[in-house]
Scaffold this motif. Structure first.
Motif, mmCIF file in Angstrom:
data_model
loop_
_atom_site.group_PDB
_atom_site.id
_atom_site.type_symbol
_atom_site.label_atom_id
_atom_site.label_comp_id
_atom_site.label_asym_id
_atom_site.label_seq_id
_atom_site.Cartn_x
_atom_site.Cartn_y
_atom_site.Cartn_z
ATOM 1 N N GLU A 1 0.821 -1.210 0.000
ATOM 2 C CA GLU A 1 0.000 0.000 0.000
ATOM 3 C C GLU A 1 0.858 1.263 0.000
ATOM 4 O O GLU A 1 0.496 2.273 -0.609
ATOM 5 N N SER A 2 1.993 1.213 0.674
ATOM 6 C CA SER A 2 2.832 2.411 0.788
ATOM 7 C C SER A 2 3.765 2.605 -0.407
ATOM 8 O O SER A 2 4.317 3.686 -0.590
ATOM 9 N N ALA A 3 3.948 1.577 -1.227
ATOM 10 C CA ALA A 3 4.831 1.686 -2.390
ATOM 11 C C ALA A 3 4.249 2.651 -3.416
ATOM 12 O O ALA A 3 3.039 2.673 -3.655
ATOM 13 N N GLU A 4 5.121 3.433 -4.033
ATOM 14 C CA GLU A 4 4.675 4.422 -5.020
ATOM 15 C C GLU A 4 4.224 3.769 -6.326
ATOM 16 O O GLU A 4 3.364 4.310 -7.025
ATOM 17 N N ALA A 5 4.812 2.633 -6.662
ATOM 18 C CA ALA A 5 4.503 2.019 -7.953
ATOM 19 C C ALA A 5 4.817 0.535 -7.912
ATOM 20 O O ALA A 5 5.542 0.053 -7.035
ATOM 21 N N LEU B 1 1.579 0.226 -12.412
ATOM 22 C CA LEU B 1 0.562 0.999 -11.689
ATOM 23 C C LEU B 1 1.203 1.933 -10.682
ATOM 24 O O LEU B 1 2.231 1.609 -10.080
ATOM 25 N N LYS B 2 0.559 3.091 -10.490
ATOM 26 C CA LYS B 2 0.934 3.997 -9.417
ATOM 27 C C LYS B 2 -0.305 4.799 -9.035
ATOM 28 O O LYS B 2 -1.378 4.629 -9.641
ATOM 29 N N SER B 3 -0.162 5.674 -8.046
ATOM 30 C CA SER B 3 -1.339 6.344 -7.505
ATOM 31 C C SER B 3 -2.057 7.204 -8.542
ATOM 32 O O SER B 3 -3.275 7.338 -8.511
ATOM 33 N N GLY B 4 -1.323 7.767 -9.505
ATOM 34 C CA GLY B 4 -1.948 8.638 -10.492
ATOM 35 C C GLY B 4 -2.508 7.944 -11.704
ATOM 36 O O GLY B 4 -3.069 8.586 -12.597
ATOM 37 N N LYS C 1 9.403 1.798 -8.166
ATOM 38 C CA LYS C 1 10.088 2.383 -9.319
ATOM 39 C C LYS C 1 9.090 3.177 -10.166
ATOM 40 O O LYS C 1 8.193 2.616 -10.784
ATOM 41 N N ASP C 2 9.277 4.489 -10.186
ATOM 42 C CA ASP C 2 8.349 5.366 -10.901
ATOM 43 C C ASP C 2 8.470 5.165 -12.410
ATOM 44 O O ASP C 2 9.488 4.668 -12.913
ATOM 45 N N PHE C 3 7.446 5.566 -13.136
ATOM 46 C CA PHE C 3 7.430 5.470 -14.589
ATOM 47 C C PHE C 3 6.543 6.588 -15.126
ATOM 48 O O PHE C 3 5.657 7.080 -14.428
ATOM 49 N N PRO C 4 6.748 7.012 -16.364
ATOM 50 C CA PRO C 4 5.961 8.128 -16.906
ATOM 51 C C PRO C 4 4.588 7.684 -17.404
ATOM 52 O O PRO C 4 4.418 6.559 -17.880
ATOM 53 N N LEU C 5 3.627 8.575 -17.273
ATOM 54 C CA LEU C 5 2.310 8.403 -17.878
ATOM 55 C C LEU C 5 2.120 9.598 -18.815
ATOM 56 O O LEU C 5 1.954 10.729 -18.362
#
Length: 245
Positions: free
Chosen positions: A60-64, A84-87, A223-227
């Protein structure tokens, strides 16, 4: 095999070889039985319910996250490969041998598919040529919005997936893609199994759902990624109720 996994394999083999040769009157020398929780994050020593609560909190706390595998729902099998990420989220879904892409940025959901998908879903061969390879905006009021957006919603998807049914128990130490794990089960496995990382943050790494309802792996935690918003010339409005093949 990764360098870490290879090193661990060599170390284990060496320990086994030494222990096989050096025997005392009471058995193997002290230290020859390697602690499976040595050098781990320690969750392998916890009861199953504590492991589950820790891995859910970590997820739940992971950004992605990236998840891949199969989900069976309402008798239909979906093969997913989603980031997947919050946005929002993006990736591909395959059902009945036909693949389509999903992209959600905030509340805006797009579906991208080839002619085969649209011809099959709509029953209109002319639609396939018009929509082939285009990002189709999915209206929020359309029934398909809720169905498809669920594949792109990290919180909704993980909350529904990371649930084991029945009495929880641990089922030994395992390995997933070179990472040591502790496995927890529901109802001795019939309620599902979940492999939790013993290295670093106790993220869930592999889920086998109850009742043969699919198997998923989880990776790229945090690990963030672009949308990226599709270009105007790549986007079309369907103009009527979207098919939900």
């Amino acid at each position: 095999m990764t360098a870490i996994a290879l090193g661990r394999t060599r170390r284990t083999s060496l320990v086994s070889a030494v222990c096989a040769l050096v025997v005392t009157g009471t058995g193997l020398l002290a230290g020859c039985s390697e602690d499976p929780d040595g050098g781990t994050n320690g969750v392998g020593k916890l009861p199953a319910d504590k492991i589950q609560s820790k891995t859910r909190a970590a997820a739940e706390s992971a950004e992605a996250v990236r998840l891949a595998g199969t989900v069976v729902t309402n008798g239909r099998t979906y093969t997913l490969d989603m980031r997947l990420k919050s946005g929002g989220g993006s990736g591909t879904v395959t059902s009945k041998g036909v693949a389509f892409g999903l992209l959600r940025i905030g509340e805006q959901l797009y579906l991208k598919a080839g002619a085969e998908f649209w011809n099959h879903a709509d029953g209109n061969t002319s639609a396939g040529g018009t929509l082939d390879g285009k990002y189709v905006k999915v209206p929020q009021g359309d029934p398909s919005y809720k169905k498809f957006s669920g594949f792109t919603d990290k919180d909704v998807l993980l909350d529904g997936l990371l649930t084991l049914h029945g009495a929880l128990a641990t089922d030994g130490h395992h390995e997933q893609a070179g990472t040591r794990t502790i496995r927890i089960t529901g109802d001795q496995g019939s309620g599902g199994t979940l492999d939790v990382s013993l290295e670093g943050t106790p993220y869930p790494l592999r889920l086998q759902r109850a009742g043969g309802a699919g198997t998923l792996t989880f990776s790229s935690w945090g690990k963030d990624f672009p949308l990226t918003q599709p270009k105007k010339d790549e986007t079309v409005d369907y103009g009527k109720k979207l098919p939900t093949s």
